[in-house]
Design a protein around this motif. Structure first.
Motif, short mmCIF file in Angstrom:
data_model
loop_
_atom_site.label_atom_id
_atom_site.label_comp_id
_atom_site.label_asym_id
_atom_site.label_seq_id
_atom_site.Cartn_x
_atom_site.Cartn_y
_atom_site.Cartn_z
N ALA A 1 1.26 80.44 128.20
CA ALA A 1 0.16 81.37 127.98
C ALA A 1 0.56 82.05 127.06
CB ALA A 1 -0.02 81.66 129.48
N LEU A 2 1.22 82.96 127.28
CA LEU A 2 1.55 83.86 125.90
C LEU A 2 1.42 83.10 124.72
CD1 LEU A 2 1.58 86.62 124.80
CD2 LEU A 2 4.29 86.60 124.86
N LEU A 3 2.41 82.15 124.72
CA LEU A 3 2.76 81.55 122.99
C LEU A 3 1.43 80.70 122.49
CD1 LEU A 3 6.62 81.01 123.72
CD2 LEU A 3 5.02 82.51 122.16
N SER A 4 1.12 79.60 123.37
CA SER A 4 -0.08 78.69 123.52
C SER A 4 -0.93 79.27 123.44
CB SER A 4 -0.05 77.80 124.77
OG SER A 4 -0.18 78.75 126.01
N VAL A 5 -1.89 80.36 123.35
CA VAL A 5 -2.82 81.28 123.33
C VAL A 5 -3.23 82.02 122.35
CG1 VAL A 5 -4.95 82.98 124.42
CG2 VAL A 5 -3.77 81.26 125.83
N SER A 6 -1.55 82.56 121.74
CA SER A 6 -1.27 83.25 121.34
C SER A 6 -1.76 82.78 119.90
CB SER A 6 -0.15 84.37 120.59
OG SER A 6 -0.68 85.43 121.63
N THR A 7 -1.35 80.99 119.84
CA THR A 7 -1.39 80.26 118.95
C THR A 7 -2.41 79.90 118.85
OG1 THR A 7 1.12 79.49 119.22
CG2 THR A 7 -0.36 78.56 118.24
N PHE A 8 -2.89 79.59 119.31
CA PHE A 8 -4.21 79.12 119.70
C PHE A 8 -5.63 79.92 118.45
CE2 PHE A 8 -9.15 78.49 120.51
CZ PHE A 8 -8.95 76.82 120.69
N HIS A 9 -5.01 81.43 119.26
CA HIS A 9 -6.18 82.76 118.45
C HIS A 9 -6.13 82.43 117.08
CE1 HIS A 9 -7.95 86.62 118.74
NE2 HIS A 9 -7.20 86.48 118.67
N ILE A 10 -4.23 82.35 116.76
CA ILE A 10 -4.40 83.03 115.49
C ILE A 10 -4.13 82.20 114.73
CG2 ILE A 10 -2.46 83.49 113.86
CD1 ILE A 10 -0.56 84.58 116.13
#
Length: 669
Positions: A464-473
């Motif tokens: 969740a952290l990596l996927s959401v962070s990647t999308f958000h960034i």
């Protein structure tokens, strides 16, 4: 003695080694021996000192081989002494204090020795919690001394290398960076030190202190068990020494009692004109000058991983998983911990009302204290860590909590670097986040009947952290770059304003990096650094020696003239000096002049602006400890005996309320 106090003493010892290189070998010998001594080594963490000594080697202040030999010899001597203590006293050690209070410690050492045999001397050197008892156990077991010595010597060489070489590499890297960018070297050095100390302290507490403390809190529990009220009986049942989680829960309670008062201390320490507020400004200015596009992109990406959209989605994913596993109490506690910390941050922001270094948000989020990014991130990953390490081994706990600490520190650093928060905002956020995590661990540490799939929980959280962070960034990075773009706080005034009253707005004394006032600032200069350098050069001043390996060795000799010793860089409100010059009156006395740029710019009649500088002179006297070294001492509170600025172009003398004078000088437009 508290771990913080021990660490403070060790840091002072590292500083003493740097100032007294001829004693460095003896110090490293006794530190290495102390950690290897029977039982004493449990309370004697040498890592800070030895890695610090290695860093000094990498910086060129110490020689590698003498320090390596002294450290190895100390480790050998410590294990040898421990062996003979065990060999001579054998079972008497079990019956007498302090081993009769910690039978589980002896048992751990015996189990380790029985499992690995002679190799335990080598392996045990690197295992916290057993390394200071295994040599004694070997002596108690009548292990052949020659065989013991072989493993002792071999392990000592490896142990010394493991502790010194990382510091050497770090020091060499910092020295190379210092040749390119002094400011970057200082920042990276401070950040590495913070991370290193956090990891060392976590590992020391979990792997050494907790196992020892496990045999001591039985007295407290028995006291509660003799009381008949329901609360005392609940405490006695919950924190029974037979419960393997009870020690960690008590440590959580202690952490809670420490972090919460310190957090509230920060709320009054950040008041305007307090030392902490000045330190915040100085450190913020120092980091602002270190920014460049590449570093900005790294820090923006990191700070976006702590944005609310990321933390909320990760928290929802974790909460749904916990509820799906019917871990009702822990799931509810997880939600309460995050929601209460976020609400508390909003309330404190509104009550304190501290302005951010730059304008970013609206409403309560427009305020700075404490950092919500740091607080919520610490709570989120900290509570996850508590869930993941529950009933796990000490090494697993140390690894997870160390990773959490590093991530939280880096998140906080990104907020300071980007100018979104002051240092004290981040420290307060770390403290309150740790407080909430400690409360969660204290309340839920005794629960045994709710099984959480740790592998699945870790996978869901990380995914969740990596996927959401990647999308958000990916979609928000350009907007974040505009949001966090550098914004220098420059104040413009014309020359008439400066001469009439503006000069009073400039502090009368230098402000160091921790916010303290130092030597007076008797000069305000409106010209260029080259002009003031030429003026002083004509009067016998010379450029100060630059720091390098050759100039630094001058401190190791007892006859080095004061003028040949490179001065320690002085910052003013976070700014490094633009110019440093020296006037040597004799071999043992000199005057050092520093010139710093200020946040003020002067506007001429052509509407062009130019920087306004401030200068200070400090008198320094050489000292010769033992006749073998050279050092410098000064009195920062005293004005220098000479003041060469009265002859400067357009010099005007102003007098402050306290009677000190300041010279306003420089070419006028």
């Amino acid at each position: 003695m508290s771990t913080d106090l021990v660490t403070e003493y060790l840091q002072q010892l590292v500083a003493f080694i740097g100032a007294n290189p001829s004693l460095a070998g003896f110090i490293c010998f006794f530190v290495a021996m102390g950690e290897a001594l029977f039982l004493v080594g449990l309370f004697f963490p040498s890592t800070v000192v030895l890695v610090g000594a290695g860093t000094l080697i990498g910086l060129g202040n110490l020689e590698f081989w003498p320090i390596f030999i002294w450290t190895t010899a100390g480790a050998i001597a410590g294990d040898a002494i421990s062996y003979w203590v065990g060999y001579l006293f054998k079972d008497q050690l079990r019956r007498n204090w302090p081993l009769n209070r910690y039978p589980q410690l002896v048992q751990r050492g015996e189990d380790f020795f029985a499992k690995h045999g002679g190799k335990s001397i080598f392996i045990g050197r690197f295992v916290p919690g057993v390394k200071s008892v295994v040599p004694g156990i070997a002596g108690m077991a009548d292990m052949n001394f020659m065989r013991f010595t072989f493993f002792n010597v071999m392990s000592a060489f490896a142990w010394a290398a493991v502790h010194l070489v990382p510091g050497v590499l770090a020091g060499s890297a910092l020295f190379a960076l210092g040749e390119i960018d002094t400011r970057l070297a200082i920042i990276l050095g401070a950040l590495c030190l913070a991370v290193f100390l956090a990891v060392v302290m976590i590992r020391w507490v979990i792997l050494i202190i907790l196992p020892i403390f496990g045999g001591t809190h039985g007295l407290m529990v028995r006291w509660f068990s003799r009381r008949q009220d329901s609360v005392s009986q609940w405490i006695a049942r919950t924190y029974d020494p037979d419960n393997p989680q009870s020690v960690g829960m008590l440590l959580s309670a202690l952490l809670l009692l420490i972090t919460l008062p310190v957090f509230f201390w920060f709320t009054q320490a950040i008041a305007p004109e307090r030392t902490m507020a000045r330190a915040d400004l100085a450190i913020g200015t120092f980091l602002e000058a270190a920014r460049n596009p590449t570093r900005d992109q790294i820090m923006i990406g990191l700070t976006m991983m702590g944005d609310s959209v990321v933390t909320v989605i990760v928290a929802v994913a974790v909460g749904l998983y916990l509820f799906s596993r019917k871990a009702w109490r822990r799931a509810t506690g997880f939600v309460i911990a995050l929601a209460s910390s976020a609400l508390f941050v909003v309330i404190i922001k509104s009550l304190v009302g501290r302005e951010r270094p730059i304008d970013l948000y609206t409403g309560a989020s427009a305020f700075s204290f404490p950092s919500s990014h740091t607080t919520v991130t610490t709570v989120l990953i900290g509570v996850l860590a508590v869930l993941l390490v529950h009933e796990k081994s000490g090494r697993f706990k140390a690894a997870v909590y160390s990773s959490v600490a590093v991530y939280a520190i880096l998140m906080g650093f990104s907020r300071i670097y980007l100018g979104a928060h002051w240092l004290s905002d981040v420290l307060a956020g770390l403290l309150f986040g740790a407080c909430i995590v400690a409360a969660f661990a204290f309340i839920f540490g005794h629960i045994h009947n709710e099984k959480v799939g740790r592998g699945a929980l870790a996978g869901i959280s990380l995914a969740a952290l990596l996927s959401v962070s990647t999308f958000h960034i990916y979609y928000g990075f350009d907007n974040a770059v505009r949001m966090y773009q550098p914004r220098s706080a420059i104040t413009i005034m014309d020359y008439s304003q400066w001469y009439s009253y503006g000069w009073r707005n400039i502090p009368a004394k230098r402000i160091n990096i921790v916010g303290d006032f130092e030597e007076p600032l008797p000069l305000q200069w409106s010209g260029s650094p080259e002009e003031i350098e030429a003026y002083l050069s004509a009067r016998g001043w010379k450029p100060a020696p630059k720091w390098d390996v050759q100039s630094a060795t001058g401190y190791l000799k007892g006859e080095t003239p004061a003028g040949e010793l490179p001065p320690v860089p002085h910052t003013n409100a976070g700014r490094l000096p633009i110019l440093t010059m020296i006037y040597q009156s004799d071999d043992d006395h000199r005057y050092v002049f520093w010139l710093w740029e200020t946040k003020f710019r002067l506007k001429g009649t052509d509407n062009l602006t130019s920087p306004l500088y401030v200068g200070a002179i400090l008198e320094e006297q050489a000292v010769r400890p033992f006749g073998e070294f050279s050092g410098l001492q000064s009195d920062d509170d005293q004005s220098a005996a000479i003041n060469p600025f009265s002859g400067l172009e357009g010099a005007t003398i102003k007098r402050r309320v306290n009677g000190n004078t300041v010279i306003l000088a420089g070419p006028k437009p």
